[in-house]
Design an enzyme around this catalytic site. Structure first.
Site, short mmCIF file in Angstrom:
data_model
loop_
_atom_site.label_atom_id
_atom_site.label_comp_id
_atom_site.label_asym_id
_atom_site.label_seq_id
_atom_site.Cartn_x
_atom_site.Cartn_y
_atom_site.Cartn_z
N GLU A 236 16.80 3.01 7.54
CA GLU A 236 16.01 4.18 7.89
C GLU A 236 15.56 4.05 9.35
OE1 GLU A 236 12.43 4.87 5.58
OE2 GLU A 236 12.17 6.84 6.48
N GLY B 187 6.46 -2.25 8.28
CA GLY B 187 5.80 -3.06 7.25
C GLY B 187 6.74 -3.39 6.10
N ALA B 188 7.44 -2.38 5.61
CA ALA B 188 8.35 -2.59 4.48
C ALA B 188 9.22 -1.36 4.29
CB ALA B 188 7.56 -2.85 3.20
N MET B 189 10.27 -1.51 3.47
CA MET B 189 11.26 -0.43 3.33
C MET B 189 11.70 -0.30 1.88
SD MET B 189 13.05 1.91 4.69
CE MET B 189 14.16 2.92 3.73
N HIS C 232 3.25 1.35 -2.41
CA HIS C 232 3.84 2.43 -1.61
C HIS C 232 5.37 2.41 -1.73
CE1 HIS C 232 4.09 5.10 2.00
NE2 HIS C 232 5.24 4.45 2.17
N GLU C 233 5.96 1.26 -1.48
CA GLU C 233 7.43 1.20 -1.49
C GLU C 233 7.95 1.44 -2.91
OE1 GLU C 233 8.42 1.47 1.35
OE2 GLU C 233 6.79 0.56 2.49
N1 BES Z 1 10.09 4.15 4.84
C1 BES Z 1 9.06 3.40 5.46
C2 BES Z 1 9.56 2.30 6.33
C3 BES Z 1 10.25 2.71 7.60
C4 BES Z 1 9.68 3.53 8.49
C5 BES Z 1 11.48 2.24 7.91
C6 BES Z 1 10.33 3.88 9.66
C7 BES Z 1 12.12 2.58 9.07
C8 BES Z 1 11.55 3.41 9.96
C9 BES Z 1 8.14 2.76 4.43
O1 BES Z 1 8.09 3.42 3.21
C10 BES Z 1 6.76 2.83 5.00
O2 BES Z 1 6.26 3.90 5.13
N2 BES Z 1 6.19 1.70 5.36
C11 BES Z 1 4.92 1.60 6.01
C12 BES Z 1 3.87 1.02 5.13
C13 BES Z 1 3.24 1.97 4.17
C14 BES Z 1 2.25 1.30 3.28
C15 BES Z 1 2.60 3.16 4.85
C16 BES Z 1 5.11 0.70 7.19
O3 BES Z 1 6.17 0.06 7.27
O4 BES Z 1 4.24 0.64 8.03
ZN ZN Z 2 6.89 5.09 3.12
#
Ligand code: BES
Ligand code: ZN
Length: 874
Positions: free
Chosen positions: A126, A265-267, A301-302
């Site tokens: 992503e 943070g995570a995916m 969240h994930e």
């Molecule tokens: N889908 C995102 C991660 C992401 C964002 C990947 C942009 C690549 C580009 C994931 O679900 C997300 O939103 N992660 C947040 C943490 C969440 C608790 C809000 C993050 O990574 O900060």
């Molecule tokens: Zn997200």
């Protein structure tokens, strides 16, 4: 790197692709120097496309090795290779295309696509990372069924993972070969691959319909003792989504992998979530309570994305908030249910007011559904995430809990397996509830923070209260003359005894009894409350019921009253913050003093054992410098710093005995556990310690002793921070050295050590930051370390970042230029503090702007950095 001026893409230009991809079969051969990727695509022409339409695939930094269409190797006349594209001619109504590409994961420092982190391989696709793996229709409306073969050295890579179910696994001639099959169709951004020598922690979960799911967390060997909490949080999340949304998990296996080098943070990759190790690994000795809570929220969240994002995904990236806003709303409700709902609401409102309102008031302001972007990576913003979540939350307030659930059920059922828009979500809410949300949709299209003004008039004879509310939304880049929005105003009228009065209001149609909400939908409206037996105090926007700014004069006495008696916890906090803010502003004018009756209220709060300690801790926490800045017309960071420090010192000194007593009362003999009651008590205990250290030398001794005796990171870190902030430089230096020695082998703890120093007003001087950047513990390639030093410096050590000669700005700009080449996403994120130059006092404003201009003049800017800098200078 780009050659020409990057161009924007527009939502209004959206068109379906000419081909769909029914099936995608990938083969990865992981070799030391490079990876070979062979892709088999089963293509079907879109009914809407012209006969013989060319197939236009996206690709980035790929070496094309071969192309075979329906069994025929293509010659260079049959395709066209662009800088970031591949156009293939001669595709039939149904065709099969085989593509072989060579990629270099070890050289991939951007951390998008397939890359190496430590000894392992992992992916981040992503938003548009899949195109760095192979040529593809890399857009979320193309959903395909994926099968993945991975071939790698068996000794180095005993673990080979991808999405879905493992259907073949063998070792043959020293080669490890696996095949994964994901039965759910998905866009390429949800693809994932992991290879490494990893340990696994396993558990199981039985879903509401009896499906037995294997849960696995994969980590590098040294981290296997840091997986328990995430696994528990995962099980709580799975149960919660069943209970609150009726959503069940849909594969037989759910995996999480922790990696050290990660931009975000995570995916939420389907069945194979990949986490920044800082957002998943924890044990009591190394992780603070705050880290535990963050881990719980991110795991949830994930996981929640499995429905809000994966089963129902986004049509295009302009719909990003469809999945992110909704999922942040879902994880916020989950966290509220697991811990204190009021404290969670306060934390979220704080982020809205300090970070999102600032974004809305700056050059990168954009609607929750943007109209255009240059680089989508720049749009993973607080507006898309947190404001998007607030907008969903307002729907929840307007429709009520049951109405909202009916709407979400309809949304998931109607759109399962589809790629949809934000309006499809709203439509489901409308259809399930028989309401018209046309007006409400303006929240998605208008950028900027609405300002609500309040005036009221009480008529004792008529026992009537007239409340007049107005709203207006300031211009933002490219948008002016905005229309009124639908603003839910949750409120109470409070009598002299501190109790809420009964409410009878006209027009009755503007009032929802069950959620005690008024609906402000016009530019100006007057609401008339009748049978109001006494002049009430107004408690407006309870629970932060809308993401707006409010202009409402309330006397210090009224605020003090609300701080003590409002039945709404959020508004108790808000009243306190408004008081504290007024003192900081008074201190800036040189006329602040702590009145005795105020001191008494604080003393009572500190001693009140009937209150949730975490709540008391929120009530007594001063607004941050960033918060104060956001409420100032012209920002003078050095003056704000000095004023806030003065107020902090005054409270610390005048209540030093009360803080000491509170601290002693909250000492506990119980063994550390990251559970809500303990975390709540520790948050107040450590707040009391921080004040106590400022108010007396006994406090400082106590902090040192807590540091030495702590058996958990929460208490150790809180004591360390208190000592660092005490101003006793020798003591601070000693503990920091001790801390580093104790933890130098643990990267995550070392990062905390870096950030405590870089973000400190006592230590974070520019020259010191330069030393940290040269320290062996620092590494420019690791985003967590960059954030720990440069992020902490520019966002927290504001008195040094805003140094009068601009050296802080120069340091950050240099870092941005350096990272521009190696990791553009991180470079662009680091830039945010420099985009706020227009709000600053003139001298600083000029210096900051000059740094942006210097970046702009640099030759080859990435799209990411170019977009932020160019928009900031308009
Ligand atoms: N889908 C995102 C991660 C992401 C964002 C990947 C942009 C690549 C580009 C994931 O679900 C997300 O939103 N992660 C947040 C943490 C969440 C608790 C809000 C993050 O990574 O900060
Ligand atoms: Zn997200």
């Amino acid at each position: 790197m780009r050659d020409a001026q990057p161009t924007a893409i527009y939502l209004k230009d959206y068109q379906q692709p000419d081909y769909w991809i029914e099936r995608t079969e990938l083969t990865f051969e992981l070799q030391d120097e490079y990876t070979l990727v062979t892709t088999l695509l089963d293509l079907v022409r879109n009914d809407q496309a012209a006969d013989g339409a060319d197939l236009l695939l996206a690709g980035q930094d790929l070496e094309l090795i071969s192309l075979v269409l329906d069994g025929q190797t293509l010659t260079t006349e049959q395709y066209e290779l662009g800088d970031e594209s591949l156009t293939v001619k001669g595709i039939q109504q149904r065709s099969q295309l085989a593509i072989t590409t060579r990629i270099y994961p070890a050289k991939n420092t951007a951390l998008e696509g397939l890359y190496r982190s430590g000894g392992m391989y992992c992916t981040q696709c992503e938003a548009e990372g899949f195109r760095r793996i192979t040529y593809y229709l890399d857009r979320p409306d193309v959903m395909s069924v994926f099968t993945t073969h991975i071939i790698a050295d068996a000794a180095q890579f005993p673990v080979l993972l991808s999405n879905g179910n493992l259907i073949a696994d063998s070792v043959d001639n020293g080669l490890h070969k696996v095949t994964w099959h994901d039965p759910h169709k998905k866009p390429a951004y949800l693809f994932a691959l992991v290879a490494g020598d990893l340990r696994v922690k396993e558990d199981r979960f039985t879903t509401m319909n009896g499906r037995d799911v294997a849960l696995k967390i994969f980590v590098e060997p040294q981290n296997i003792d840091k997986t328990d909490y995430a696994l528990d949080a995962l099980k709580r999340s799975m149960r919660w989504d069943e209970e609150v949304y009726g959503r069940e998990y849909d594969l037989d296996i759910f995996m999480i992998v922790a990696v050290d080098d990660f931009n975000m943070g995570a995916m939420e990759n389907k069945g194979l979530n990949i986490f920044n190790s800082s957002c998943v690994l924890a044990n009591p000795a190394t992780a603070t309570d705050a880290a535990y809570q963050r881990i719980e929220a991110i795991v949830a969240h994930e996981y929640f994305h499995n429905w809000s994002g994966n089963r129902v995904t986004c049509r295009d990236w302009f719909q990003l908030s469809l999945k992110e806003g909704f999922t942040v709303f879902r994880d916020a409700c989950f966290s509220a249910d697991m811990n204190s709902a009021t404290v969670k609401r306060i934390e979220d409102a704080n982020i809205m007011r300090t970070v999102q309102f600032a974004e809305d008031g700056g050059p990168m302001a954009h609607p929750v559904q943007p109209d255009s972007f240059i680089e989508i990576s720049n749009f993973y913003t607080v507006t898309i995430y947190e404001k998007g979540a607030e907008v969903v939350g307002m729907l929840h307030k307007i429709l009520g809990k049951d109405g909202f659930r009916k709407g979400s059920d309809l949304y998931f059922d109607r759109h399962d397996g589809q790629a949809v828009t934000i309006y499809d979500f709203v439509q489901a809410m409308e259809d399930a509830n028989g309401v018209d949300l046309t007006l409400f949709k303006r929240w998605y299209k208008q950028a900027g923070t609405p300002l609500v003004t309040v005036s009221s008039e009480y008529d004792a004879d008529a026992q009537q209260l007239r409340l007049t509310l107005t709203q207006r939304c300031p211009d933002t880049p490219g948008q002016s003359n905005k229309l009124p929005q639908w603003i839910p105003v949750q409120l109470g009228l409070i009598g002299a005894n501190g109790k809420d009065l009964a409410i009878h209001v006209e027009p009755a149609s503007a009032w929802t009894e069950s959620s005690q909400v008024l609906h402000l939908t016009e530019a100006e409206q007057t609401f008339v409350f009748s049978d109001v037996a006494e002049q009430p105090r107004l408690s407006l926007f309870r629970d932060f019921s809308a993401p707006v700014k409010v202009e409402f004069e309330q006397s210090a006495d009224d605020l003090l009253f609300l701080l003590q008696y409002d039945s709404d916890g959020f508004n108790r906090w808000d009243a306190g913050q408004r008081l504290l803010l007024s003192w900081i502003n008074a201190a800036q004018q040189g006329n602040f003093e702590l009145r005795p009756e105020v001191r008494e209220v604080f003393a009572r709060l500190l001693a009140d054992e009937s209150l949730d300690p975490a709540m008391v801790s929120c009530l007594l926490t001063l607004p941050s410098e960033a918060y104060v800045a956001e409420f100032s017309a012209e920002v003078d960071p050095l003056a704000i710093h000095a004023a806030r420090k003065q107020v902090h010192q005054a409270i610390a000194e005048s209540l030093s005995e009360e803080f000491a007593a509170c601290y002693q009362r909250l000492q506990s003999e119980a063994p550390y556990a990251p559970e809500p009651a303990q975390m709540s008590a520790r948050s107040l205990k450590n707040l009391a310690l921080a004040y106590w250290v400022k108010g007396s030398t006994v406090g400082l001794q106590q902090a040192v002793s807590q540091y030495r005796s702590a058996d958990n990171m929460t208490d150790q870190m809180a004591a360390l921070v208190a000592v660092v902030n005490s101003g006793d430089a020798a003591q601070a230096e000693q503990l920091l050295a001790d801390f580093y020695q104790q933890w130098s082998q643990d990267a995550l703890v070392v990062n905390q050590w870096l950030s405590v120093q870089a973000g400190s007003a006592e230590l974070g001087k520019v020259e010191f930051i330069q030393q940290l950047l040269a320290h062996t513990a620092f590494d420019w390639r690791n985003p967590n370390k960059v954030r720990s030093v440069l992020g902490a410096f520019a966002n927290q050590a504001l008195c040094h970042f805003h140094r009068e000669d601009g050296a802080g700005y120069r340091l950050l700009a240099d870092a941005v230029l350096r990272l521009n080449d190696s990791n553009p996403q991180i470079a662009a994120r680091l830039l945010t503090p420099l985009t706020k130059w227009r709000r600053l006092v003139p001298q600083l404003s000029e210096l900051m702007k000059a740094e942006l201009q210097r970046i702009m003049q640099h030759g080859a800017l990435s799209k990411d950095v170019y977009e932020v800098v160019s928009k900031s200078l308009i």
